[in-house]
Design a protein around this motif. Structure first.
Motif, PDB file in Angstrom:
ATOM      1  N   HIS A 168       0.815  -1.219   0.000  1.00 16.24           N
ATOM      2  CA  HIS A 168       0.000   0.000   0.000  1.00 16.24           C
ATOM      3  C   HIS A 168       0.851   1.273   0.000  1.00 16.24           C
ATOM      4  N   GLY A 169       2.157   1.131  -0.125  1.00 15.26           N
ATOM      5  CA  GLY A 169       3.020   2.305  -0.201  1.00 15.26           C
ATOM      6  C   GLY A 169       3.639   2.665   1.135  1.00 15.26           C
ATOM      7  N   ASN A 223       0.250   0.213  -4.601  1.00 10.90           N
ATOM      8  CA  ASN A 223      -0.294   1.570  -4.510  1.00 10.90           C
ATOM      9  C   ASN A 223       0.768   2.565  -4.073  1.00 10.90           C
ATOM     10  N   SER A 224       0.496   3.817  -4.389  1.00  8.61           N
ATOM     11  CA  SER A 224       1.252   4.943  -3.857  1.00  8.61           C
ATOM     12  C   SER A 224       2.732   4.838  -4.202  1.00  8.61           C
ATOM     13  N   HIS A 244      -1.868   8.511  -6.388  1.00  7.11           N
ATOM     14  CA  HIS A 244      -2.465   9.692  -5.751  1.00  7.11           C
ATOM     15  C   HIS A 244      -1.373  10.721  -5.529  1.00  7.11           C
ATOM     16  N   ALA A 272       1.269  13.034  -3.572  1.00  2.00           N
ATOM     17  CA  ALA A 272       2.106  12.802  -2.388  1.00  2.00           C
ATOM     18  C   ALA A 272       1.597  13.688  -1.256  1.00  2.00           C
ATOM     19  N   LYS A 303      -4.444  14.982   6.349  1.00  2.00           N
ATOM     20  CA  LYS A 303      -3.727  14.705   5.110  1.00  2.00           C
ATOM     21  C   LYS A 303      -3.395  16.027   4.434  1.00  2.00           C
ATOM     22  N   THR A 356      -1.241  17.617   1.402  1.00  2.00           N
ATOM     23  CA  THR A 356      -0.527  17.241   0.186  1.00  2.00           C
ATOM     24  C   THR A 356       0.765  18.019   0.037  1.00  2.00           C
ATOM     25  N   THR A 407       4.752  15.480  -4.994  1.00  2.00           N
ATOM     26  CA  THR A 407       4.002  15.027  -6.161  1.00  2.00           C
ATOM     27  C   THR A 407       4.821  15.238  -7.431  1.00  2.00           C
ATOM     28  N   MET A 437      -7.279   8.068  -4.454  1.00  2.00           N
ATOM     29  CA  MET A 437      -6.541   7.009  -5.144  1.00  2.00           C
ATOM     30  C   MET A 437      -7.210   6.696  -6.483  1.00  2.00           C
TER      31      MET A 437
END
Length: 189
Positions: free
Chosen positions: A70-71, A98-99, A124, A126, A137, A139, A144, A169
């Motif tokens: 999942h990263g 993921n991620s 998604h 970063a 969360k 960003t 990114t 996601m």
């Protein structure tokens, strides 16, 4: 007359004098062994030496099989995939990737990466570790941009066609979209 401390012929013990060594164990078993030991000296033949040197010189080949990733921290994934690339290992995506896991596409050569029918990719934006942002969360545009700079063009194209990276996601499952990015694994995987 005999000298003091010296045994004469008549005073000698009746014990046998036997030279030491494995060769004599066959004929004169030692009391600490239950069976005679055959005379086999350890020899390394040229063929055995050649085989041992080939095994020692050949790099161990391993595959990285991703099944449920999942990263995590981007820098850890960069280091991990650089080690995989440097060891010329293959990567088999056989489940969730993921991620930060998706950095594999920008670091490991694409001819060393494949997907099975169970593969699923998730992308998604970063974001900062929630431990430092009070569980919120937040960003990171810099993070990114860093992620995007690693992705090969087919990944960037898919992300663009699907609205760019967002906080949500975006997933690709097995099928034509995924195969435009990465080849399916051969049957023997």
């Amino acid at each position: 007359m005999a000298k003091p401390g010296c045994l004469t012929k008549s005073q000698h013990s009746k014990a046998r004098v036997v030279p030491s060594g494995l060769a004599n164990d066959r004929f004169f078993p030692r009391p600490d062994r239950l069976y005679p030991v055959p005379d086999r000296s350890m020899r390394i033949t040229p063929l055995a030496l050649l085989l041992l040197s080939l095994l020692a010189a050949a790099p161990a080949r391993a595959d990285l099989r991703i099944t449920r990733d999942h990263g995590g921290y981007v820098e850890e994934y960069k280091a991990k995939y650089q080690r995989v690339r440097d060891r010329k290992e293959r990567v088999i995506i056989d489940g969730i990737c993921n991620s930060a896991c998706t950095l594999v596409f920008g670091i490991v050569p694409m001819n060393k990466v494949c997907v099975t029918p169970r593969a699923s990719l998730g992308f998604h934006q970063a974001y900062y570790d929630k431990a430092f942002t009070f569980g919120i969360k937040v960003t990171s545009s810099e993070g990114t941009s860093d992620l995007m700079s690693y992705y090969p063009q087919p990944v960037k194209d898919w992300i663009r066609r699907n609205g760019g990276l967002t906080t949500e996601m975006k997933k690709i499952k097995n099928g034509a979209d995924l195969w435009r990015i990465v080849d399916p694994c051969p049957e023997d995987f």
